[in-house]
Design a protein around this motif. Structure first.
Motif, PDB file in Angstrom:
ATOM      1  N   LEU A 178     -45.510 -20.765  20.759  1.00  0.00           N
ATOM      2  CA  LEU A 178     -46.469 -21.837  20.471  1.00  0.00           C
ATOM      3  C   LEU A 178     -47.877 -21.421  20.897  1.00  0.00           C
TER       4      LEU A 178
ATOM      5  N   GLU B  49     -46.088 -27.806  14.290  1.00  0.00           N
ATOM      6  CA  GLU B  49     -45.349 -26.541  14.363  1.00  0.00           C
ATOM      7  C   GLU B  49     -43.867 -26.782  14.623  1.00  0.00           C
TER       8      GLU B  49
ATOM      9  N   VAL C 224     -50.784 -21.706  17.999  1.00  0.00           N
ATOM     10  CA  VAL C 224     -51.924 -22.626  18.067  1.00  0.00           C
ATOM     11  C   VAL C 224     -53.131 -22.018  18.769  1.00  0.00           C
TER      12      VAL C 224
ATOM     13  N   GLN D  51     -51.002 -30.558  16.640  1.00  0.00           N
ATOM     14  CA  GLN D  51     -50.681 -29.194  16.223  1.00  0.00           C
ATOM     15  C   GLN D  51     -49.285 -28.795  16.676  1.00  0.00           C
ATOM     16  N   LEU D  52     -48.962 -29.112  17.920  1.00  0.00           N
ATOM     17  CA  LEU D  52     -47.645 -28.759  18.454  1.00  0.00           C
ATOM     18  C   LEU D  52     -46.542 -29.483  17.695  1.00  0.00           C
TER      19      LEU D  52
ATOM     20  N   ARG E   7     -51.849 -31.800  20.588  1.00  0.00           N
ATOM     21  CA  ARG E   7     -50.484 -32.319  20.526  1.00  0.00           C
ATOM     22  C   ARG E   7     -50.036 -32.474  19.077  1.00  0.00           C
TER      23      ARG E   7
ATOM     24  N   TYR F 174     -38.201 -25.477  22.455  1.00  0.00           N
ATOM     25  CA  TYR F 174     -38.658 -26.856  22.279  1.00  0.00           C
ATOM     26  C   TYR F 174     -38.321 -27.326  20.876  1.00  0.00           C
TER      27      TYR F 174
ATOM     28  N   HIS G 184     -49.305 -30.190  27.585  1.00  0.00           N
ATOM     29  CA  HIS G 184     -49.142 -31.131  26.470  1.00  0.00           C
ATOM     30  C   HIS G 184     -47.679 -31.242  26.028  1.00  0.00           C
ATOM     31  N   LEU G 185     -46.928 -30.163  26.155  1.00  0.00           N
ATOM     32  CA  LEU G 185     -45.491 -30.258  25.868  1.00  0.00           C
ATOM     33  C   LEU G 185     -44.805 -31.210  26.839  1.00  0.00           C
TER      34      LEU G 185
ATOM     35  N   ILE H 117     -50.750 -25.501  26.830  1.00  0.00           N
ATOM     36  CA  ILE H 117     -49.604 -25.797  25.970  1.00  0.00           C
ATOM     37  C   ILE H 117     -48.503 -26.482  26.781  1.00  0.00           C
TER      38      ILE H 117
ATOM     39  N   VAL I  31     -42.375 -21.432  24.434  1.00  0.00           N
ATOM     40  CA  VAL I  31     -43.771 -21.680  24.791  1.00  0.00           C
ATOM     41  C   VAL I  31     -44.665 -20.538  24.345  1.00  0.00           C
TER      42      VAL I  31
END
Length: 256
Positions: free
Chosen positions: A37, A26, A41, A22-23, A20, A75, A51-52, A48, A34
């Motif tokens: 991402l 970014e 990552v 890392q997301l 999370r 996102y 966690h999004l 992904i 998505v």
């Protein structure tokens, strides 16, 4: 009964997970889909997406449907919410760590004789989103940044709401400005190129000097009423204010 002082604040519980974090990292630089991402990552799409969803439920990330094809979603990291959550996190550890937030961050300084940082904003029509961003960046940096805007398919003139919204909300007058095509600035050198339109992102060509690229997925306000147009301008203003420290700390390329 659990002592609440021993329970980490929600932001810490959300952001402490490595993936999370890392997301969030970014998304701090650009809006992404998505599948982008997944590539950035290097993790499976289902992971992904999971966690999004947690980050969306926590209010740190939002999603908007792409105006390019209507199937994908972009996102976006809500920097205002993150800033407030970080401040509250510090305050929960010790009152002295609860700073007064000032989103109007200091504009980048320019040394005598140094080349000003150059930023280009791109949308499709160059009649609303990109000229608003250009005007607001110039306003917040007091001219210390060379801000420009262009469109991939520019309109004949600015949208009727663009000038009055900027004048009323921010005291900025761009009544003498006209949309221009991206080709008109193709030979100029930029440190940052930011697209504000999903369609423009797909159409915006690469630059030979490889500026730093970012994307802000902002719906077109052209069909909105004046209140909706104002909300778009406010969203852009928030993004501009949080762009300032990025401009301050990013590497300045030497003059050619």
């Amino acid at each position: 009964m659990v002592d609440q002082r021993q329970v980490p604040p929600p932001f810490v519980r959300l952001a402490a997970h490595p993936l999370r974090w890392q997301l969030l990292t970014e998304l701090a630089g650009s809006d992404y889909r998505v599948r982008e991402l997944v590539r950035l990552v290097d993790q499976p799409q289902n992971l992904i997406s999971y966690h999004l969803r947690l980050l969306r439920d926590g209010g740190l990330v939002t999603a908007t449907r792409s105006s390019f094809d209507g199937r994908d979603s972009y996102y976006h990291l809500d920097l205002e919410r993150c800033a407030k959550a970080l401040a509250a996190t510090g305050g929960s550890l010790h009152p002295a760590l609860h700073p007064a937030l000032d989103p109007a961050l200091r504009p980048p300084a320019t040394a005598a004789g140094a080349r000003r940082i150059a930023v280009l904003f791109v949308c499709t029509g160059n009649s609303a989103r990109s000229p608003i961003a250009e005007a607001l960046l110039r306003h917040h940096t007091q001219g210390r940044v060379r801000a420009s805007s262009a469109g991939t398919r520019p309109k004949p003139q600015l949208h009727p709401h663009t000038t009055p919204v900027l004048r009323k909300a921010f005291g900025i007058d761009i009544s003498g400005q006209h949309p221009q095509h991206l080709d008109q600035v193709a030979r100029r050198r930029f440190d940052h190129v930011i697209t504000l339109c999903d369609k423009a992102r797909e159409a915006c060509h690469e630059f030979d000097h490889h500026p730093r690229r970012a994307h802000w997925s902002i719906p077109d306000p052209a069909t909105a009423d004046i209140a909706g147009f104002q909300r778009t301008a406010t969203d852009i203003d928030t993004r501009i204010r949080y762009l300032l420290p990025v401009l301050t700390t990013s590497h300045r390329r030497p003059q050619p």
